[in-house]
Write a protein that holds these residues in place. Structure first.
Motif, mmCIF file in Angstrom:
data_model
loop_
_atom_site.group_PDB
_atom_site.id
_atom_site.type_symbol
_atom_site.label_atom_id
_atom_site.label_comp_id
_atom_site.label_asym_id
_atom_site.label_seq_id
_atom_site.Cartn_x
_atom_site.Cartn_y
_atom_site.Cartn_z
ATOM 1 N N ASP A 121 -23.335 -6.704 7.451
ATOM 2 C CA ASP A 121 -22.822 -5.096 7.299
ATOM 3 C C ASP A 121 -21.725 -5.006 8.053
ATOM 4 O O ASP A 121 -20.840 -5.659 8.221
ATOM 5 C CB ASP A 121 -24.044 -4.156 7.339
ATOM 6 C CG ASP A 121 -25.056 -4.799 6.226
ATOM 7 O OD1 ASP A 121 -24.545 -5.299 5.120
ATOM 8 O OD2 ASP A 121 -25.977 -3.976 6.337
ATOM 9 N N ILE B 239 -32.989 -3.086 9.744
ATOM 10 C CA ILE B 239 -32.700 -3.034 8.317
ATOM 11 C C ILE B 239 -31.621 -4.019 7.761
ATOM 12 O O ILE B 239 -31.809 -4.745 7.083
ATOM 13 C CB ILE B 239 -32.435 -1.648 7.811
ATOM 14 C CG1 ILE B 239 -33.418 -0.696 8.301
ATOM 15 C CG2 ILE B 239 -31.883 -1.413 6.356
ATOM 16 C CD1 ILE B 239 -34.545 -0.932 7.523
ATOM 17 N N PRO B 240 -30.409 -4.113 8.475
ATOM 18 C CA PRO B 240 -29.321 -5.002 7.995
ATOM 19 C C PRO B 240 -29.786 -6.414 8.106
ATOM 20 O O PRO B 240 -29.486 -7.177 7.410
ATOM 21 C CB PRO B 240 -28.109 -4.861 9.094
ATOM 22 C CG PRO B 240 -28.396 -3.384 9.617
ATOM 23 C CD PRO B 240 -29.884 -3.071 9.521
ATOM 24 N N LEU C 100 -32.976 -7.731 7.868
ATOM 25 C CA LEU C 100 -33.955 -8.034 6.964
ATOM 26 C C LEU C 100 -33.048 -8.187 5.637
ATOM 27 O O LEU C 100 -33.335 -9.108 4.601
ATOM 28 C CB LEU C 100 -34.971 -7.059 6.801
ATOM 29 C CG LEU C 100 -36.113 -6.954 7.865
ATOM 30 C CD1 LEU C 100 -36.962 -5.754 7.770
ATOM 31 C CD2 LEU C 100 -36.929 -8.221 7.664
ATOM 32 N N GLU C 101 -32.094 -7.301 5.388
ATOM 33 C CA GLU C 101 -31.179 -7.636 4.160
ATOM 34 C C GLU C 101 -30.600 -8.937 4.227
ATOM 35 O O GLU C 101 -30.522 -9.542 2.977
ATOM 36 C CB GLU C 101 -30.378 -6.461 3.895
ATOM 37 C CG GLU C 101 -31.508 -5.089 3.396
ATOM 38 C CD GLU C 101 -30.527 -3.983 3.488
ATOM 39 O OE1 GLU C 101 -29.163 -3.939 3.730
ATOM 40 O OE2 GLU C 101 -31.230 -2.840 3.028
ATOM 41 N N TYR C 102 -30.223 -9.322 5.293
ATOM 42 C CA TYR C 102 -29.274 -10.407 5.539
ATOM 43 C C TYR C 102 -30.245 -11.468 5.266
ATOM 44 O O TYR C 102 -29.906 -12.603 4.361
ATOM 45 C CB TYR C 102 -28.797 -10.481 6.925
ATOM 46 C CG TYR C 102 -28.275 -11.979 7.391
ATOM 47 C CD1 TYR C 102 -27.140 -12.470 7.056
ATOM 48 C CD2 TYR C 102 -29.203 -12.687 8.098
ATOM 49 C CE1 TYR C 102 -26.527 -13.629 7.496
ATOM 50 C CE2 TYR C 102 -28.528 -13.929 8.614
ATOM 51 C CZ TYR C 102 -27.384 -14.234 8.191
ATOM 52 O OH TYR C 102 -26.943 -15.549 8.479
ATOM 53 N N ASP D 142 -32.734 -11.511 3.224
ATOM 54 C CA ASP D 142 -33.004 -11.449 1.676
ATOM 55 C C ASP D 142 -31.634 -12.407 1.215
ATOM 56 O O ASP D 142 -31.977 -13.155 0.280
ATOM 57 C CB ASP D 142 -32.935 -10.201 1.098
ATOM 58 C CG ASP D 142 -34.325 -9.567 1.520
ATOM 59 O OD1 ASP D 142 -35.210 -10.139 2.036
ATOM 60 O OD2 ASP D 142 -34.310 -8.035 1.539
ATOM 61 N N ARG D 143 -30.523 -11.997 1.712
ATOM 62 C CA ARG D 143 -29.453 -12.592 1.029
ATOM 63 C C ARG D 143 -29.405 -13.911 1.354
ATOM 64 O O ARG D 143 -28.937 -14.896 0.294
ATOM 65 C CB ARG D 143 -28.198 -12.142 1.569
ATOM 66 C CG ARG D 143 -27.831 -10.772 1.115
ATOM 67 C CD ARG D 143 -26.439 -10.244 1.131
ATOM 68 N NE ARG D 143 -26.010 -10.126 2.644
ATOM 69 C CZ ARG D 143 -26.265 -9.041 3.530
ATOM 70 N NH1 ARG D 143 -26.714 -8.092 2.981
ATOM 71 N NH2 ARG D 143 -26.261 -9.205 4.537
ATOM 72 N N THR E 253 -36.321 -14.615 2.767
ATOM 73 C CA THR E 253 -37.248 -13.654 2.716
ATOM 74 C C THR E 253 -37.099 -13.236 1.282
ATOM 75 O O THR E 253 -35.593 -13.177 0.636
ATOM 76 C CB THR E 253 -37.368 -12.443 3.479
ATOM 77 O OG1 THR E 253 -36.031 -11.849 3.628
ATOM 78 C CG2 THR E 253 -37.944 -13.224 4.799
ATOM 79 N N ARG E 254 -37.988 -12.427 0.659
ATOM 80 C CA ARG E 254 -37.690 -11.671 -0.747
ATOM 81 C C ARG E 254 -38.208 -10.155 -0.668
ATOM 82 O O ARG E 254 -39.759 -10.248 -0.242
ATOM 83 C CB ARG E 254 -38.104 -12.491 -1.871
ATOM 84 C CG ARG E 254 -37.579 -11.731 -3.078
ATOM 85 C CD ARG E 254 -38.345 -11.925 -4.429
ATOM 86 N NE ARG E 254 -37.861 -13.485 -4.825
ATOM 87 C CZ ARG E 254 -38.928 -14.167 -5.333
ATOM 88 N NH1 ARG E 254 -40.199 -13.864 -5.248
ATOM 89 N NH2 ARG E 254 -38.837 -15.721 -5.351
ATOM 90 N N ARG E 255 -37.482 -9.407 -0.885
ATOM 91 C CA ARG E 255 -38.242 -7.942 -0.774
ATOM 92 C C ARG E 255 -39.344 -7.642 -1.900
ATOM 93 O O ARG E 255 -38.830 -8.183 -3.053
ATOM 94 C CB ARG E 255 -37.150 -7.070 -0.610
ATOM 95 C CG ARG E 255 -37.747 -5.693 -0.481
ATOM 96 C CD ARG E 255 -36.697 -4.531 -0.149
ATOM 97 N NE ARG E 255 -37.430 -3.522 -0.042
ATOM 98 C CZ ARG E 255 -36.680 -2.184 0.482
ATOM 99 N NH1 ARG E 255 -35.333 -2.194 0.648
ATOM 100 N NH2 ARG E 255 -37.308 -1.001 0.349
ATOM 101 N N ARG F 51 -42.129 -8.035 2.635
ATOM 102 C CA ARG F 51 -41.110 -8.919 2.256
ATOM 103 C C ARG F 51 -42.048 -10.245 2.508
ATOM 104 O O ARG F 51 -42.855 -10.502 3.323
ATOM 105 C CB ARG F 51 -40.066 -9.200 3.142
ATOM 106 C CG ARG F 51 -39.098 -8.276 3.007
ATOM 107 C CD ARG F 51 -37.730 -8.345 3.761
ATOM 108 N NE ARG F 51 -36.593 -7.777 3.397
ATOM 109 C CZ ARG F 51 -36.281 -6.347 3.374
ATOM 110 N NH1 ARG F 51 -37.181 -5.608 4.119
ATOM 111 N NH2 ARG F 51 -35.205 -5.761 2.893
#
Ligand SMILES: Nc1nc2c(ncn2[C@@H]2O[C@H](COP(=O)(O)OP(=O)(O)OP(=O)(O)O)[C@@H](O)[C@H]2O)c(=O)[nH]1
Ligand SMILES: [Mg+2]
Length: 668
Positions: A600, A646-647, A649-651, A653-654, A658-660, A665
């Motif tokens: 991000d 937050i960024p 965890l999203e990283y 995922d990408r 992990t998968r939300r 997750r």
């Protein structure tokens, strides 16, 4: 029967001079097969008959003499081995005697004889006069000195002498090479009960075998050969020089027409553009630049326009253009409408056709005026797929002169070599597909690979994938890569190079990717350049000033130590004591070097992210399929605030660590 020599003989001559009657007298078959022909007593379309004389199998192609059907005559004359020029002794030489003879000359029919027909109604004086006029007509041509045989289809007088003359000419003419790609220009299409679609034509090169897959072109329809007949007899194969009837599977009668050809798939180009040499008939009107013409080749007639490129020899183009004088290097400035080929002129033209034609280098063609449709010129296809380049330049004229050749001359190999060199130049950075050696340069497909190797061996070309590229074009590319990188490093010493794609776009946008890749590989192997995701000179080192070096080290350390709670740029600048601009440059450099990674709006040290992935992954090893992580546990476990959690965890995922799933997750 296959071992017997096959010869295709065409008739030629003025209407009513007894061509069909002669064919019938020789073969017992009336070549006029249409109702209308029988009713009107004239030939309208091509007729066919065959007869063995001595041990030679003669196939006769009987053509119409009527001036309105010259187009049908042209469809028949294409594949013949020699011509019987028919001249009625009582009428002697007439307009279509001349036109048909001109066509034979323009097509370079190599042999023939003259039949002085209707000898039964001509007295000795008439015969002698006809003989004189014929001699005058053929003087200086391929028929000079050919037998002139008086004959009567009505009484049979002279037929034996004619047969002997036919055999004599046949024996003197060389056979056709059966090698090469299959090509049968279609002259008839019909449906036979119990068989289906049948096409006929003279097989001008190659062979056609039962069960073989061929293409009908233009149109690229694939067909399968169900059966082959030669001279009315079933055969396993037909070979070059034979009149053949071919039963096809996979195609309807309605999908085929005279003008198409049955060919080896992929061996020919379908084209609307061709460069050619041309010869204008002495009695014709000038062939003007832009003239609309009827182009005849094989059994096809296609409308098109001629663009005059220039004269054949060293003659200045000035002599070429009426009333305009222009030195050769000013050719481009010459008003095009003034450029014309005069009667008896020989020159070069670019043919622009209104429908695709199936053409090969070395094909002979005829041009007739659009209206009235009279024969005006003929020539030789030099390049069936020229580049869409300017033709009104000295370079274009030089190009076609280099492409020019004589297909009957002994040294075809050097003509082919010259043609390939020109085509390699034409292809430039895009490269010449190896298949074009066949479809464009006319090299037998079985020789194409060896020819490509020879070009590479002789250092005239390089091969990259399926294309050949001229050695000089390639050398220019390598030079350009090195020069561009040198310049880039000079202007941007902090850049590690140019992204590969950007370099290609800049230097080789229209070039073949394989050629560019090959150039990079070669330069890299010679340690001239280094190729990573950016291309740089091998000698290129980042030269940082002491201040920059200090900033770089400080930033790197700060981010490494910051781990998942990295510092911000302003803080780094302040603590390192260097100007913000320098910090900014170093931040970018570190990102390009992938030491810092952007997540991000935040930057993290690559090592921190790697470790994070490893630790989250380890949860899976501990908890198995039930491994879960949510924001709260993440914050606690890694000691970070929501701002980073937050960024990150999203990283994850990408990165598919992990998968939300709703609020939590799953660790993958
Ligand atoms: N007396 C005589 N008449 C002939 C001879 N050969 C042909 N004819 C006649 O001449 C006329 C034309 O003969 P064709 O064989 O149809 O002429 P053609 O050259 O095929 O004519 P097109 O195909 O229409 O150009 C017919 O009426 C024939 O009978 C011949 O040797 N002697
Ligand atoms: Mg006839």
């Amino acid at each position: 029967m296959t071992s017997m020599r096959s010869i295709v003989v065409g008739t030629a001559g003025h209407i009513d001079h007894g061509k069909s009657a002669l064919v019938r007298a020789l073969t017992g078959t009336d070549p006029d097969r249409l109702k209308e022909e029988k009713a009107r007593g004239i030939t309208i379309d091509l007729g066919f008959a065959h007869q063995i004389i001595d041990d030679i199998n003669f196939a006769f192609v009987d053509v119409p003499g009527h001036e309105r059907f010259v187009k049908n005559m042209l469809a028949g004359v294409g594949g013949i081995d020699f011509v019987v020029l028919v001249v009625a002794a009582d009428e002697s030489v007439m307009p279509q005697t001349r036109e048909h003879f001109d066509i034979c000359r323009l097509l370079h029919v190599s042999a023939g004889l003259v039949a002085l027909t209707k000898s039964d109604v001509a007295d000795a004086d008439m015969l002698e006069l006809a003989r004189l006029e014929v001699r005058e007509l053929v003087a200086g041509s391929f028929l000079e000195g050919a037998p002139i045989v008086p004959v009567s289809a009505r009484t049979g007088e002279g037929l034996d002498a004619l047969r002997a003359a036919l055999v004599g000419v046949a024996r003197a003419s060389g056979g056709r090479a059966v090698r090469g790609v299959t090509r049968l220009p279609i002259d008839r299409v019909f449906s036979m009960k119990g068989f289906g679609t049948v096409v006929t034509g003279t097989l001008v090169s190659g062979r056609i075998r039962v069960e073989e897959e061929l293409a009908v072109a233009p149109g690229a329809t694939r067909v399968k050969v169900r059966g082959v007949q030669v001279h009315g007899e079933k055969q396993r194969e037909a070979i070059a020089g034979q009149r053949s009837a071919v039963n096809l599977a996979g195609v309807e009668v309605g999908d085929l027409a005279r003008g198409q050809a049955l060919v080896t798939p992929g061996a020919f180009v379908e084209t609307r553009l061709a460069d050619a040499s041309v010869e204008v008939l002495p009695g014709a009107k000038p062939l003007k630049h832009g003239a609309r013409v009827r182009f005849h080749q094989g059994t096809a007639e296609i409308l098109g326009r001629v663009a005059v490129i220039g004269p054949l020899g060293d003659r200045s183009p000035a002599a070429f253009a009426r009333g305009v004088s222009a030195p050769e290097d000013r050719l481009a400035l010459q008003p095009s409408e003034r450029l014309a080929l005069q009667p008896s002129d020989r020159g070069f033209v670019r043919l622009r056709l209104e429908a695709p034609a199936l053409l090969a280098r070395g094909d002979r063609y005829i041009l007739r005026a659009y209206s009235p449709p009279v024969t005006i010129a003929g020539g030789l296809i030099l390049d069936p797929a020229p580049p869409r380049s300017a033709i009104r330049t000295a370079a274009a004229l030089d190009r076609v002169r280099r492409l020019d050749f004589d297909p009957t001359a002994g040294d075809l190999a050097s003509a082919q070599e010259r043609a390939v060199a020109v085509m390699l130049e034409d292809a430039g950075a895009a490269g010449l597909p190896v298949t074009a050696l066949t479809s464009r340069a006319g090299i037998d497909p079985s020789d194409a690979a060896a020819r490509a190797d020879a070009l590479v061996h002789a250092k005239q070309a390089l091969r990259a994938g399926d294309v050949l590229i001229a050695a000089n074009v390639y050398a220019r590319l390598e030079d350009a890569i090195v020069a561009t990188l040198t310049e880039h490093h000079k202007r941007q010493p902090l850049s590690e190079g140019i992204p590969r794609e950007e370099l290609r776009e800049q230097l080789f946008a229209r070039g073949h990717v394989a050629v560019f890749d090959r150039a990079l590989e070669r330069l890299a192997a010679a340690t001239v350049i280094a190729v990573r995701d950016r291309v740089a000179l091998a000698t290129h080192r980042l030269e940082l000033t002491p201040e920059e070096e200090r900033a770089r080290a400080a930033i790197e350390r700060a981010f490494r130590e910051g781990g998942l709670k990295p510092p911000d740029a302003a803080g780094v600048a302040a603590s390192a004591g260097v100007p913000a601009a320098v910090v900014d440059r170093m931040l970018k450099l570190l990102q390009r070097q992938k030491v810092l990674v952007k997540v991000d709006a935040l930057l993290f040290h690559d090592a921190a992210l790697k470790q994070l992935k490893a630790e989250v992954g380890a949860l899976k090893a501990a908890a198995g399929a039930a491994a879960r992580i949510d924001v709260a546990t993440f914050k606690e476990r890694f000691g970070v605030t929501r701002k980073f959690a937050i960024p990150l965890l999203e990283y994850l995922d990408r990165e598919r660590v992990t998968r939300r799933m709703g609020e939590t997750r799953v660790v993958l």
